[in-house]
Design a protein around this motif. Structure first.
Motif, PDB file in Angstrom:
ATOM      1  N   ILE A  74       0.847  -1.200   0.000  1.00 46.52           N
ATOM      2  CA  ILE A  74       0.000   0.000   0.000  1.00 46.52           C
ATOM      3  C   ILE A  74       0.882   1.250   0.000  1.00 46.52           C
ATOM      4  O   ILE A  74       0.700   2.166  -0.805  1.00 46.52           O
ATOM      5  N   ILE A  75       1.859   1.240   0.888  1.00 45.11           N
ATOM      6  CA  ILE A  75       2.663   2.453   1.053  1.00 45.11           C
ATOM      7  C   ILE A  75       3.440   2.768  -0.218  1.00 45.11           C
ATOM      8  O   ILE A  75       3.469   3.903  -0.677  1.00 45.11           O
ATOM      9  N   TYR A  78       0.340   1.055  -4.021  1.00 44.38           N
ATOM     10  CA  TYR A  78      -1.028   1.533  -4.234  1.00 44.38           C
ATOM     11  C   TYR A  78      -1.150   3.018  -3.920  1.00 44.38           C
ATOM     12  O   TYR A  78      -1.774   3.772  -4.642  1.00 44.38           O
ATOM     13  N   ARG A  79      -0.570   3.393  -2.784  1.00 46.00           N
ATOM     14  CA  ARG A  79      -0.675   4.799  -2.391  1.00 46.00           C
ATOM     15  C   ARG A  79       0.720   5.425  -2.343  1.00 46.00           C
ATOM     16  O   ARG A  79       1.055   6.171  -1.433  1.00 46.00           O
ATOM     17  N   SER A  80       1.482   5.148  -3.349  1.00 49.22           N
ATOM     18  CA  SER A  80       2.864   5.615  -3.353  1.00 49.22           C
ATOM     19  C   SER A  80       2.951   7.136  -3.382  1.00 49.22           C
ATOM     20  O   SER A  80       3.914   7.723  -2.910  1.00 49.22           O
ATOM     21  N   PHE A  81       1.927   7.727  -3.910  1.00 53.93           N
ATOM     22  CA  PHE A  81       1.932   9.190  -4.022  1.00 53.93           C
ATOM     23  C   PHE A  81       1.937   9.831  -2.640  1.00 53.93           C
ATOM     24  O   PHE A  81       2.602  10.829  -2.405  1.00 53.93           O
ATOM     25  N   ASP A  82       1.201   9.203  -1.720  1.00 53.91           N
ATOM     26  CA  ASP A  82       1.223   9.657  -0.329  1.00 53.91           C
ATOM     27  C   ASP A  82       2.635   9.629   0.205  1.00 53.91           C
ATOM     28  O   ASP A  82       3.081  10.546   0.889  1.00 53.91           O
ATOM     29  N   LEU A  84       5.434   9.703  -1.406  1.00 53.84           N
ATOM     30  CA  LEU A  84       6.249  10.775  -1.980  1.00 53.84           C
ATOM     31  C   LEU A  84       6.028  12.067  -1.194  1.00 53.84           C
ATOM     32  O   LEU A  84       6.970  12.779  -0.842  1.00 53.84           O
ATOM     33  N   GLY A  85       4.753  12.308  -0.883  1.00 54.15           N
ATOM     34  CA  GLY A  85       4.435  13.494  -0.100  1.00 54.15           C
ATOM     35  C   GLY A  85       5.053  13.426   1.283  1.00 54.15           C
ATOM     36  O   GLY A  85       5.607  14.408   1.781  1.00 54.15           O
ATOM     37  N   GLU A  86       4.987  12.249   1.864  1.00 49.15           N
ATOM     38  CA  GLU A  86       5.506  12.026   3.205  1.00 49.15           C
ATOM     39  C   GLU A  86       7.009  12.288   3.248  1.00 49.15           C
ATOM     40  O   GLU A  86       7.527  12.966   4.135  1.00 49.15           O
ATOM     41  N   VAL A  87       7.685  11.766   2.231  1.00 49.98           N
ATOM     42  CA  VAL A  87       9.119  11.994   2.137  1.00 49.98           C
ATOM     43  C   VAL A  87       9.376  13.493   2.000  1.00 49.98           C
ATOM     44  O   VAL A  87      10.305  14.047   2.590  1.00 49.98           O
ATOM     45  N   THR A  88       8.515  14.131   1.236  1.00 51.10           N
ATOM     46  CA  THR A  88       8.672  15.565   1.057  1.00 51.10           C
ATOM     47  C   THR A  88       8.503  16.305   2.369  1.00 51.10           C
ATOM     48  O   THR A  88       9.222  17.273   2.642  1.00 51.10           O
TER      49      THR A  88
END
Lengths: 247, 478, 114, 607
Positions: A74-75, A78-82, A84-88
């Protein structure tokens, strides 16, 4: 006295809040199984895009995401975009801390650490480093992943800081790791966009569920995340320690 | 290559790159802004899936006409803000780039949790930027309130996930009718408060004053028009299309919005500093915009939002220049400042007049649409409040303009010699940019048919059914 | 029960924010609130007698009674964001201390801004 | 030539004026004269096409007689005042902007008088409000500009509410058809009537909206005060006109409660008009500043115009319309003369002036004629119009209003006499020994206005014929005009005969004055002082404390301005409260509010 009033106030509010929230969620009983209309069913069976009813460990091949760890799938997929945001977010706070403290390069005056700590640190440091690396390389198979792995790497550097009052990390190099890991993450995403038509699409064959070399871009990204998080937290920590203490 | 995901990803990529190539930071920022602004005009409506997993499972970006307007507007405004104050960017280029990514993410995303993530990116960038004023205790206030807001928002969406089993906005919206109002009360309320912190609704807007009033020429317009505008667009998207709750909850939210509007305008009336006037006025206007969204007058809300953010961009830029050049923004000590800066003054005045809703500026068009919409909905109380507030608003704006334009004490004929010391407020380039933006305000108010076409593209925004003012309406009998 | 407890953590955080003016304590209070919400999020995905959502040689089929993996994924993100905010908040607090020599917001608010 | 062409031409001319002013402000000022003259010419050119409609973007216009009449009055005032612009323009802080706003406000009024729909009406109205606000600030006071704007905004915003309400009910914005949808809905009609007419009341300076007039008129640039008083105030009369014609107040309220045969809502507004007459008169008498005095007289005269128009019948309506022009001319003249005096002396305070007749005889004469008209003394224009209004009131038996009108007539003797004697008559202060008469350029408007005032006074039927057309257009009985006489219920009025009689009287008085002239000129310092040196001869001037006994009678000024200030303070207090409640920099306060909001919502959601 004031605090007692605040306490009573908050307690009263807690009652109200719990009463209110109990309309939306059952506070005391839990489900026996996952509700059938939850999106999680799709994640578990990996049948979001493919028509697949069951995933078997070490057997299923070419699943839409080959990660045995469903949370990881999922991380990072499926929700990799999240993510990316999290890393940001982490990146941003590291930048924020460095902007606030500026790079003086000078160390705050610290107590000389003890002999035991210094000696132990030399032994534990590589172990921590290896464990951290293990955590993020096996993120798609076992609990763990880029974030805990990265945090562990950062912890190893913190240990060095504790052990050696003269230890300084080369912030420029850390930044290089940080920046290039982030850039590569985005570039992987863009490669997915170019080859697969979707940003962050899993464009590498996913292999067999449960193998180390499997699940396409997931391990790749997790390695990057691990490096990036490690670099970021290390940079935050070293900023805190390097900041000049003005009396 | 007009994939909307690039709006988010390219700034991020550039942000990561500028860590490596340190010296290029400012120019990469400019590249990112130009790229985004250019791309925003080529985005088409539709859905973009990320990672290849269809919506309730994967994350998607939804571009409808409403979002499109938001994306174009906000990216352009951010470009303008930063170009105008490019000299102040300094080391903050990475933060601004990530903020750009975050803002676009907030506008575009079709997923509730993803919205949370991008909101956090934007907000953290905002924390860092607000610390540029070196007034760290205001930043801490902002950080604390903002964090509480995001915690509440997070709790709200997780409750929604528990109720609907999904985090996708469209999916959640489709499943909402099955739920009772009672069940929805807490999650909707938590989301409302969580977003309300960013939107600056009144009881939770305690951070605004400290942050806005100390911000400089770069940060003030960035906060007041770019970030606030984004928050309002997100508010509109959430409370019009995703969580269209009804009954008591709507009424209460409406009361809170209207209260924000009234108190904000009243508080603005009470201020002496230009930035404080503007910040309270933007709180008030935000309250009005949310009230419009909640009442379903989406088109009117969008026009008001557009007119407001454009006006605030100009006014906060110039207010920032006041503090920069004169070290004060108390309008009484800036008596006659525009005598020496006529063109800057003209841009400021047009923006202010549009805010006060004078005819032939876009603010008036917004006001007309609001009134027509409310009257159509048989709502007579709100128009009355809005018009009364328009008097208050006009009063403080005229006071401000008079002080800034006409130097001299009471009883003396206004003369140049009474004005404050001569200093150039904005550089020639910036003045021209401000004037061009002011021209947009005029054009938007005069060419209302074009405005409507540009904003709606012939489709109702978020299913808005309320009427709008058109040229043919004034011809009545013909 | 765990849900009630986690919400009570939220309330403790609120109490902290209401009662303290110390910046560090405020940041701790926010952390407690975040912790409460994070536990709550995990508890939302809890399934009685469920197993961790990882396919292993023991639990080798996706038809097992897994707990909901999505909240766990979300909580990871939420934790990291919390970490970022904490780091930043502490940095602000430290700058604040350097500038004013105190962590007390009430005292700072009374000081004249130079 | 269509109306659209006219408006576009004027806008172009305004832009040209602005550009010229940027190069040379004096040239631009001369160009304002040219432009306003061009306006007059063009208005005459389009007179033949009355009844036609035009539209441009969202503006729609209809050429009506009443609009034409109002525009003519307005443009006359603008044109004559424009002659002063070249002399003052150098003193303006923004000369180019002044010229531009001067012309744009003129164009705005013309657009407003010909507006066919509410939006056009409102846009033109607001244009005038804003341009004049920005002109007033160039004068002596910023506060007056502020008060002017706020009072205007109260009127215009409330009126916008009425317009939108009507639009919602009728589905159209066209003024005449939109109002017709209100018939049969008395409550709604009542709301619309009071909210719609508010703009008019605020503009014409009807009690309690009159506070802005003395402030704005008194402190506006001298070249703009004549326009404000003579011209812009009349915009309010136009709204009053619309409320009886397009809104058809008499028909809409025909079945409601009536007072003395007049529907109650209209009567209330008329009573406000009557109060304004009284308040304006009383306050005018008290003023020391000549411009403020004239401003209060405008309040009083606004009351006459309002009552006349609202009576909406054969005679009083004609009187109101005629008073519109006669007051416009007289007031513009009076303000122009005061402006010229101020140009020469630098003050408008009557206690500092005196004896100007010795230095400025032409100005004196012009002022005399203007105040004769303003006070309603024959044979000037003001006499005929006031007489017609009083006649109308008497015919209807409206005793209270008539009493107020009579009071105003008598009071006006007192106040117009004050500047006459204080500024022009009496002893000349030593410092003004060297001043000169107005130059020829400034004299032109005075001559033009005086001739116009005399014409209206002697041959009122020239104007009354246009008014009769307006009455025809409005659908009421036209005033009967036979030759040079006006026929009313109890006889005829021949203004020419009145003029001749007064002319004889004047001649006889003049002859006696010249033959028996034995007076000696007494200068201000020519005083018996018992060997004391006079440090401040101004205090000995008889015009200081002119109406002291009367002022003692009306010592307490009325509290209306206080009311506005109190409201403003209340708003500030609430704002301050909101600020301290919701904008605390302490996070704890915000957290507290979050909890409270949550609790309220929960209780509200459950209950």
């Amino acid at each position: 006295m004031k605090k007692i009033f605040i306490g009573i106030f908050v307690i009263a509010f807690s009652v109200v809040f719990l009463l209110a929230i109990s309309n939306s969620v059952d506070l005391f009983t839990y489900n026996d199984s996952l509700s059938s209309d939850s999106v999680s069913n799709g994640y578990i069976n990996k049948n979001v895009t493919k028509n697949q009813s069951e995933v078997i460990f070490n057997e299923t091949t070419d699943a839409e995401t080959g990660s045995a760890n469903i949370v990881t799938s999922i991380i990072v997929n499926y929700r990799s975009f999240d993510t990316l945001g999290e890393v940001t977010v982490l990146f941003l706070s590291a930048i924020g801390v460095s902007l606030l403290f500026g790079s003086t390069g000078k160390l705050a005056e610290r107590k000389k650490s003890g002999f035991i700590l210094r000696t132990a640190a030399r032994i534990i440091f590589p172990m921590l480093l290896v464990t951290g690396t293990y955590l993020f390389t096996h993120g798609h198979l076992t609990p763990g992943g880029g974030f805990p792995g990265g945090a562990m790497i950062a912890a190893s550097f913190l240990l060095l800081y504790l052990a050696d009052e003269k230890f300084v990390t080369a912030i420029e190099k850390i930044k290089l790791v940080e920046g290039s890991a982030g850039t590569l993450y985005v570039l992987i995403g863009i490669t997915g966009l170019v080859t697969g038509g979707y940003f962050l699409a899993n464009f590498i064959p996913t292999g067999t569920v449960g193998q180390l070399i499997s699940s396409g871009i997931i391990p790749l990204i997790y390695v990057l995340i691990g490096l990036k998080v490690g670099a970021e937290i290390t940079s935050v920590v070293s900023r805190y320690l390097q900041e000049e203490v003005t009396s | 290559m007009n994939n909307p995901v690039l709006l988010i990803v390219i700034p991020l990529l550039l942000a990561f790159l500028s860590v490596i190539i340190k010296k290029a930071g400012k120019w990469l920022l400019l590249v990112g802004l130009l790229f985004n602004t250019a791309l925003a005009f080529f985005i088409t409506t539709g859905e973009t899936i990320i990672g290849g997993f269809a919506p309730p499972y994967g994350i998607n970006l939804v571009v409808d006409q409403f979002t499109l307007v938001g994306v174009i507007l906000i990216n352009t405004l951010m470009l303008i803000t930063i170009v105008v104050s490019f000299d102040l960017v300094g080391k903050y280029s990475i933060v601004l780039l990530t903020a750009l990514a975050g803002i676009n993410g907030m506008l575009l995303t079709g997923d509730l949790f993803n919205l949370f993530v991008f909101m956090e990116i934007t907000v953290i960038a905002a924390y860092i930027l607000s610390a540029q004023a070196k007034k760290y205790h205001h930043t801490i206030t902002y950080l604390v309130i903002g964090s509480v807001g995001s915690v509440l928002y997070l709790l709200g969406i997780i409750l929604l996930y528990n109720l609907t089993g999904s985090l996708n906005m469209a999916d959640v919206a489709a499943k909402l009718p099955l739920l009772t109002t009672k069940e929805l009360l807490v999650p909707v309320l938590l989301i409302f408060i969580g977003i309300g912190v960013e939107v600056k609704l009144m009881p939770v807007s305690g951070w605004v004053k400290g942050v806005y009033s100390n911000a400089n020429r770069l940060i003030a317009p960035l906060f007041a028009s770019v970030i606030a505008g984004t928050a309002l667009f997100v508010f509109g998207k959430l409370f019009v299309s995703v969580l269209p709750v009804s009954d008591t909850l709507t009424l209460l939210m409406l009361i809170m919005s209207v209260m924000t509007f009234v108190f904000g305008e009243f508080a603005a009336f009470n201020q002496k500093r230009v930035k404080n006037i503007l910040l309270y006025s933007s709180i008030g206007q935000a309250g009005l915009v949310t009230a419009l969204f909640i009442s379903g007058l989406v088109y009117a809300a969008v026009i008001l939002l557009i007119s407001n953010v454009i006006s605030k961009l100009i006014m906060f830029t110039i207010a920032g220049a006041f503090t920069e050049k004169y070290e004060t923004d108390d309008y009484e000590s800036l008596n006659g400042v525009f005598v020496h800066n006529k063109f800057t003054g003209i841009a400021f005045t047009i923006a202010a007049l549009s805010m006060a809703g004078i005819p032939l500026l876009i603010g008036f068009y917004a006001k007309l649409n609001i009134l027509i919409g409310f009257f159509q909905a048989q709502n007579y109380v709100l128009p009355a409040i809005i018009l009364l507030m328009a008097i208050v608003e006009g009063a403080y704006i005229i006071k401000l303009l008079l002080a800034l334009w006409a130097p001299g004490k009471e009883g003396q004929v206004s003369e140049k010699s009474f004005a404050v010391e001569k200093k150039q407020l904005l550089s020639v380039k910036n003045t021209i940019i401000c004037l061009i933006v002011a021209l947009v305000i005029i054009a938007g108010g005069v060419l209302i048919d074009i405005t409507e076409k540009v904003v709606t593209d012939g489709q109702p925004l978020l299913g808005d059914q309320s009427p709008s003012f058109t040229i043919s309406q004034s011809k009545g009998g013909e | 029960m765990i849900r009630v407890a986690s919400l009570l953590l939220l309330m403790i955080g609120l109490y902290g924010l209401l009662s303290t003016r110390n910046v560090i304590k405020m940041i701790i209070s926010i952390n407690i609130m975040e912790l409460g919400v994070n536990i709550f999020i995990v508890s939302i995905g809890f399934v009685t007698n469920g197993v961790a959502p990882i396919l292993t040689s023991q639990v080798n089929s996706s038809l097992s009674n897994f707990v909901d993996p999505l909240p766990q994924a979300l909580v990871l993100t939420s934790i990291v964001i919390g970490l970022g905010i904490t780091a930043l908040g502490l940095a602000f607090a430290r700058k604040l201390y350097k500038k004013y020599g105190t962590y007390d917001l009430a005292k700072i608010g009374g000081m004249k801004d130079e | 030539m269509t109306l659209i062409t006219v408006l576009i031409t004027l806008l172009t001319l305004a832009a040209v004026t602005y550009l010229l002013s940027l190069v040379n402000s004096k040239l631009g000022a001369y160009f304002t004269i040219v432009t306003s003259l061009a306006t007059i010419v063009m208005l005459f050119l389009i007179k033949d096409s009355i009844g036609q409609s035009y539209s441009l973007s969202f503006f729609t216009f209809k050429l009506t007689t009443v609009g034409w009449y109002f525009s003519m009055v307005m443009v006359t005032v603008y044109f004559t005042t424009a002659f002063l612009n070249p002399f003052w323009i150098k003193k303006m802080i923004y000369p180019a902007a002044y010229n531009l706003f001067f012309l744009v406000s003129l164009i705005g009024t013309i657009g407003m008088f010909f507006a066919r729909d509410f939006i056009t009406l409102f846009i033109c109205w607001e244009t005038v409000v804003w341009t004049s606000t920005f002109i007033i600030q160039m004068g002596k006071s910023r506060k007056s500009s502020y008060v002017y704007y706020v009072v205007s905004a109260i009127g215009s915003m409330v009126t916008l509410f009425a317009m939108m309400l009507v639009y919602q009910v009728s589905g159209t914005l066209e003024i005449s058809t939109a109002f017709s949808a209100l018939s049969g809905q008395p409550v709604l009609a009542l709301i619309v009537f009071f909210t719609f007419i508010l703009a008019g009341l605020s503009k014409i300076g009807i009690f309690p909206f009159h506070v802005w007039l003395p402030m704005a008129h008194g402190s506006a640039p001298h070249t703009f005060s004549p326009v404000l008083s003579g011209g812009l105030v009349k915009m309010g009369a136009f709204i009053a006109y619309l409320s009886v014609t397009a809104f058809a107040a008499y028909e809409v309220f025909a079945n409601t409660f009536t007072i003395m045969g007049i529907p109650a809502p209209l009567y209330i507004i008329m009573v406000l008009g009557a109060i304004s007459i009284v308040v304006g008169t009383v306050m005018a008498i008290r003023q020391d500043d000549a411009k403020k005095l004239l401003a209060y007289s405008s309040v009083a005269n606004g009351g006459y115009i309002l009552i006349g128009i609202l009576l909406y019948d054969q005679i009083a309506f004609a009187g109101g319309m005629l008073h519109l022009i006669s007051h416009a001319l007289a007031s513009a003249t009076a303000f122009i003369t005061i402006a010229i005096v101020a140009y020469r002396t630098g003050t408008t305070k009557m206690s500092e002036l005196g004896g100007m007749i010795h230095r400025m005889p032409v100005t004196y004469t012009v002022y005399l004629i203007a105040i004769i008209s303003m006070a309603g003394i024959p044979p000037m224009g003001g006499f005929v119009s006031k007489w017609l209004i009083l006649q109308g009131l008497a015919d209807r038996g409206l005793l209270f209003l008539a009493a107020a009108a009579f009071f105003g007539s008598i009071g006006s003797f007192m106040y117009v006499f004050r500047p006459l004697s204080a500024v022009f008559l009496g002893q000349l202060a030593p410092k003004y020994e060297k001043i000169k008469e107005a130059n020829i350029m400034m004299q032109i408007p005075m001559y033009l206005l005086t001739i116009a005032t005399l014409l209206v006074g002697v041959f009122p039927n020239v104007v009354l014929r246009v008014i009769a057309d307006i009455q025809l257009e409005a659908g009421i009985q036209e005033i009967v005009l036979v030759g040079n006489t006006i026929v009313v219920s109890n006889g005829v009025l021949d203004a020419l005969r009145v003029f001749i009689v007064f002319g004889y009287g004047f001649l006889i008085a003049l002859v006696i004055f010249i033959l028996r002239r034995k007076s000696r000129r007494v200068t201000l310092m020519d005083t018996y002082t018992s060997a004391e040196f006079i440090h401040t001869p101004e205090l000995l001037h008889y015009s200081s404390n002119f109406y002291a006994p009367f002022e003692r009678l009306t010592k307490k000024p009325y509290p209306v301005l206080n009311l506005y200030e109190k409201v403003s303070i209340k708003i500030k207090e609430i704002g301050h409260m909101a600020e301290s409640l919701f904008s605390s920099s302490k996070p704890a306060i915000t957290i507290f509010w979050i909890i409270i909001v949550f609790a309220i919502f929960f209780l509200g959601g459950v209950l």
